[in-house]
Design a protein around this motif. Structure first.
Motif, mmCIF file in Angstrom:
data_model
loop_
_atom_site.group_PDB
_atom_site.id
_atom_site.type_symbol
_atom_site.label_atom_id
_atom_site.label_comp_id
_atom_site.label_asym_id
_atom_site.label_seq_id
_atom_site.Cartn_x
_atom_site.Cartn_y
_atom_site.Cartn_z
ATOM 1 N N LEU A 238 0.845 -1.188 0.000
ATOM 2 C CA LEU A 238 0.000 0.000 0.000
ATOM 3 C C LEU A 238 0.889 1.250 0.000
ATOM 4 C CD1 LEU A 238 -1.578 -2.206 2.218
ATOM 5 C CD2 LEU A 238 -3.352 -0.626 1.497
ATOM 6 N N GLY A 239 0.499 2.229 -0.805
ATOM 7 C CA GLY A 239 1.327 3.408 -0.968
ATOM 8 C C GLY A 239 0.650 4.683 -0.492
ATOM 9 N N VAL A 240 1.223 5.797 -0.888
ATOM 10 C CA VAL A 240 0.746 7.102 -0.442
ATOM 11 C C VAL A 240 -0.715 7.326 -0.808
ATOM 12 C CG1 VAL A 240 1.078 9.595 -0.702
ATOM 13 C CG2 VAL A 240 3.048 8.111 -0.469
ATOM 14 N N LEU A 241 -1.134 6.854 -1.986
ATOM 15 C CA LEU A 241 -2.515 7.057 -2.415
ATOM 16 C C LEU A 241 -3.521 6.302 -1.549
ATOM 17 C CD1 LEU A 241 -2.684 7.107 -6.335
ATOM 18 C CD2 LEU A 241 -3.248 8.936 -4.735
ATOM 19 N N ASP A 242 -3.025 5.328 -0.782
ATOM 20 C CA ASP A 242 -3.922 4.530 0.062
ATOM 21 C C ASP A 242 -4.081 5.105 1.468
ATOM 22 O OD1 ASP A 242 -4.449 2.283 -1.798
ATOM 23 O OD2 ASP A 242 -2.295 1.979 -1.632
ATOM 24 N N ILE A 243 -3.436 6.207 1.748
ATOM 25 C CA ILE A 243 -3.524 6.803 3.084
ATOM 26 C C ILE A 243 -4.932 7.317 3.330
ATOM 27 C CG2 ILE A 243 -2.728 8.716 4.540
ATOM 28 C CD1 ILE A 243 0.014 8.400 3.193
ATOM 29 N N VAL A 244 -5.507 6.943 4.462
ATOM 30 C CA VAL A 244 -6.872 7.336 4.780
ATOM 31 C C VAL A 244 -6.923 8.232 6.013
ATOM 32 C CG1 VAL A 244 -8.031 5.412 3.653
ATOM 33 C CG2 VAL A 244 -7.196 5.125 5.982
ATOM 34 N N ARG A 245 -5.840 8.942 6.256
ATOM 35 C CA ARG A 245 -5.815 9.938 7.314
ATOM 36 C C ARG A 245 -5.925 11.319 6.687
ATOM 37 N NH1 ARG A 245 -0.973 7.306 11.059
ATOM 38 N NH2 ARG A 245 -2.142 5.462 11.674
ATOM 39 N N HIS A 246 -5.630 12.346 7.466
ATOM 40 C CA HIS A 246 -5.699 13.722 6.983
ATOM 41 C C HIS A 246 -4.846 13.870 5.721
ATOM 42 C CE1 HIS A 246 -5.259 18.085 6.871
ATOM 43 N NE2 HIS A 246 -6.260 18.162 7.733
ATOM 44 N N PRO A 247 -5.327 14.603 4.693
ATOM 45 C CA PRO A 247 -4.573 14.762 3.448
ATOM 46 C C PRO A 247 -3.136 15.239 3.647
ATOM 47 C CG PRO A 247 -6.770 15.646 3.179
ATOM 48 C CD PRO A 247 -6.643 15.258 4.625
ATOM 49 N N LEU A 248 -2.873 15.973 4.727
ATOM 50 C CA LEU A 248 -1.506 16.432 4.980
ATOM 51 C C LEU A 248 -0.552 15.263 5.219
ATOM 52 C CD1 LEU A 248 -1.851 19.624 7.236
ATOM 53 C CD2 LEU A 248 -0.834 19.473 4.955
ATOM 54 N N VAL A 249 -1.086 14.137 5.732
ATOM 55 C CA VAL A 249 -0.239 12.975 5.984
ATOM 56 C C VAL A 249 0.373 12.480 4.678
ATOM 57 C CG1 VAL A 249 -0.163 10.605 6.867
ATOM 58 C CG2 VAL A 249 -1.549 12.327 8.025
ATOM 59 N N GLN A 250 -0.408 12.484 3.595
ATOM 60 C CA GLN A 250 0.121 12.086 2.292
ATOM 61 C C GLN A 250 1.299 12.962 1.901
ATOM 62 O OE1 GLN A 250 -3.067 12.234 -0.558
ATOM 63 N NE2 GLN A 250 -3.846 10.236 0.006
ATOM 64 N N LYS A 251 1.142 14.266 2.085
ATOM 65 C CA LYS A 251 2.199 15.198 1.690
ATOM 66 C C LYS A 251 3.442 15.037 2.562
ATOM 67 C CE LYS A 251 -1.204 18.547 0.030
ATOM 68 N NZ LYS A 251 -1.810 19.879 0.212
ATOM 69 N N ILE A 252 3.220 14.819 3.857
ATOM 70 C CA ILE A 252 4.346 14.636 4.772
ATOM 71 C C ILE A 252 5.148 13.399 4.393
ATOM 72 C CG2 ILE A 252 4.937 14.035 7.166
ATOM 73 C CD1 ILE A 252 2.505 15.826 7.977
ATOM 74 N N ILE A 253 4.440 12.276 4.154
ATOM 75 C CA ILE A 253 5.128 11.024 3.821
ATOM 76 C C ILE A 253 5.848 11.143 2.483
ATOM 77 C CG2 ILE A 253 4.739 8.598 3.193
ATOM 78 C CD1 ILE A 253 2.677 8.488 5.448
ATOM 79 N N THR A 254 5.218 11.810 1.524
ATOM 80 C CA THR A 254 5.863 12.007 0.219
ATOM 81 C C THR A 254 7.184 12.758 0.373
ATOM 82 O OG1 THR A 254 3.743 11.993 -0.935
ATOM 83 C CG2 THR A 254 5.602 13.014 -2.072
ATOM 84 N N ARG A 255 7.177 13.818 1.191
ATOM 85 C CA ARG A 255 8.406 14.592 1.415
ATOM 86 C C ARG A 255 9.491 13.736 2.075
ATOM 87 N NH1 ARG A 255 8.025 20.302 1.207
ATOM 88 N NH2 ARG A 255 6.721 20.729 -0.623
ATOM 89 N N TYR A 256 9.088 12.930 3.069
ATOM 90 C CA TYR A 256 10.064 12.067 3.722
ATOM 91 C C TYR A 256 10.641 11.032 2.751
ATOM 92 C CZ TYR A 256 9.780 13.639 8.568
ATOM 93 O OH TYR A 256 9.877 14.378 9.719
ATOM 94 N N GLU A 257 9.790 10.471 1.890
ATOM 95 C CA GLU A 257 10.253 9.502 0.906
ATOM 96 C C GLU A 257 11.215 10.147 -0.074
ATOM 97 O OE1 GLU A 257 6.702 7.918 -0.816
ATOM 98 O OE2 GLU A 257 6.465 6.361 0.710
ATOM 99 N N GLU A 258 10.926 11.368 -0.496
ATOM 100 C CA GLU A 258 11.823 12.094 -1.396
ATOM 101 C C GLU A 258 13.174 12.353 -0.730
ATOM 102 O OE1 GLU A 258 9.543 15.531 -2.315
ATOM 103 O OE2 GLU A 258 8.312 14.535 -3.845
ATOM 104 N N ASP A 259 13.112 12.721 0.565
ATOM 105 C CA ASP A 259 14.343 12.986 1.304
ATOM 106 C C ASP A 259 15.172 11.730 1.448
ATOM 107 O OD1 ASP A 259 15.999 14.819 3.032
ATOM 108 O OD2 ASP A 259 15.464 13.315 4.544
ATOM 109 N N GLU A 260 14.513 10.583 1.754
ATOM 110 C CA GLU A 260 15.220 9.313 1.875
ATOM 111 C C GLU A 260 15.881 8.930 0.560
ATOM 112 O OE1 GLU A 260 15.779 7.100 4.357
ATOM 113 O OE2 GLU A 260 14.965 8.509 5.826
ATOM 114 N N ALA A 261 15.157 9.169 -0.544
ATOM 115 C CA ALA A 261 15.686 8.821 -1.868
ATOM 116 C C ALA A 261 16.962 9.629 -2.176
ATOM 117 C CB ALA A 261 14.630 9.063 -2.946
ATOM 118 N N LYS A 262 16.951 10.906 -1.780
ATOM 119 C CA LYS A 262 18.123 11.759 -2.026
ATOM 120 C C LYS A 262 19.336 11.284 -1.247
ATOM 121 C CE LYS A 262 15.498 15.983 -2.986
ATOM 122 N NZ LYS A 262 15.074 17.303 -2.445
ATOM 123 N N ARG A 263 19.070 10.780 -0.028
ATOM 124 C CA ARG A 263 20.165 10.351 0.827
ATOM 125 C C ARG A 263 20.657 8.959 0.486
ATOM 126 N NH1 ARG A 263 18.968 11.398 6.996
ATOM 127 N NH2 ARG A 263 16.745 11.304 6.524
#
Length: 321
Positions: free
Chosen positions: A296-321
């Protein structure tokens, strides 16, 4: 010259219109922002600016949401956000089929549906397979759906007991320093599982079933040496199991039982992430009939829409590192 399209809601009631637009037009505002479009409403008529050529897409989105409401499905902010994402990905036709089959019912009689495509795939695997690995980021509903499905099977008499377990206090089983008996030591770590059980069986019902040991909670170490027949066993936070713990757990399975293993591989607390029993098992057991795997990925998140954005940013940061 500014272009406009109109969408008319026929055979509507005020309640239906409010359900479509959301409280204080919140859902309408989500659609405006999602498509960067101007949408005004006059009674049952929506006037949509088509400057960016997305007017037809917005009309189709209104159609899809309207069909859900007409089918008796209540929609919320997350449903609207998910519909917007699907439309932007060209997959809006999948929206209504996601809600095609309920997985259970709350104590108040409200049907519980999988709310995303990933959740629907998870529910299908739980019905079909004996062992299911459900990995995904926080908020995707994997644990909640597993508990609801287990409670539903228990109510139907298809299983005799539910067993909830997880590695306690990070990856170790260091429970000794905590006050209270075993239940009191483990309870804080199983709160999400309790919440799901309460939704379906009610707090009093759950407490009675726990007294009868029909619902059982235990840290993972207490599974050793047992064989579990006619049971639904859920291992939560499985990313923090070691390889030997995962092997021990999987081999507890008895006849007429189901196992669902949930975890988030982005939140491994082990010293070495390579030692995660979840990652190892998902790689090792691929292709065995009767074992299903769901991501299950970001599109499957069923919490507040901000949670999707937060997780996306963290995933992008992890990818850079």
């Amino acid at each position: 010259m500014e272009k406009h399209l109109t969408y008319r809601l026929d055979d509507y009631t005020i309640d239906h219109l409010l359900a479509l637009c959301g409280p204080h037009d919140a859902y309408l505002e989500l659609i405006r922002k999602g498509f960067d479009a101007s949408i005004t409403m006059r009674d049952n008529l929506f006037i949509i600016s088509d400057d960016h050529g997305e007017g037809k897409a917005i009309c189709a989105l209104f159609d899809a949401l309207n069909q859900m409401l007409a089918s008796g499905i209540e929609i919320n902010e997350q449903d609207v956000m998910y519909a917007i994402h699907l439309q932007q990905a060209g997959k809006l036709s999948r929206l209504h089929t996601t809600y095609h089959k309920a997985i259970g019912k709350t104590l108040q009689g409200k049907w519980i549906y999988p709310k995303t495509l990933g959740q629907r795939i998870l529910c299908a695997h739980m019905e079909k397979d004996q062992i299911v690995f459900a990995s995904g980021v926080a908020g995707t509903g994997k644990t909640y759906l597993a508990v609801v499905y287990a409670a539903t099977l228990l109510k139907k008499g298809e299983i005799d007991k539910i067993i909830l377990t997880r590695p306690a206090v990070e990856a170790g089983e260091n429970l000794g320093f905590l006050p209270g008996d075993l239940k009191e030591k483990v309870d804080p770590y199983l709160r999400p599982l309790y919440d799901a059980l309460y939704d379906v069986l009610g707090k009093e019902g759950v407490e009675k079933l726990m007294e009868k040991e029909i619902i059982e909670i235990a840290p993972l170490a207490y599974m050793r040496g047992r064989t579990l027949d006619h049971a639904f066993i859920i291992l939560d936070e499985a990313q923090n199991t070691t390889r030997s713990q995962m092997k021990m757990f999987l081999t507890r399975m008895g006849f007429q039982s189901k196992i669902v293993i949930t975890g988030d591989v982005s939140q491994i607390d082990l010293i070495s992430k390579k030692d995660s029993g979840l990652i190892h098992a998902m790689r090792l057991l691929k292709g065995i009939e009767g074992i299903g795997f769901v991501e299950l990925g970001v599109l499957d998140i069923v919490r507040h829409p901000l949670v999707q954005k937060i997780i996306t940013r963290y995933e992008e940061d992890e990818a850079k590192r």
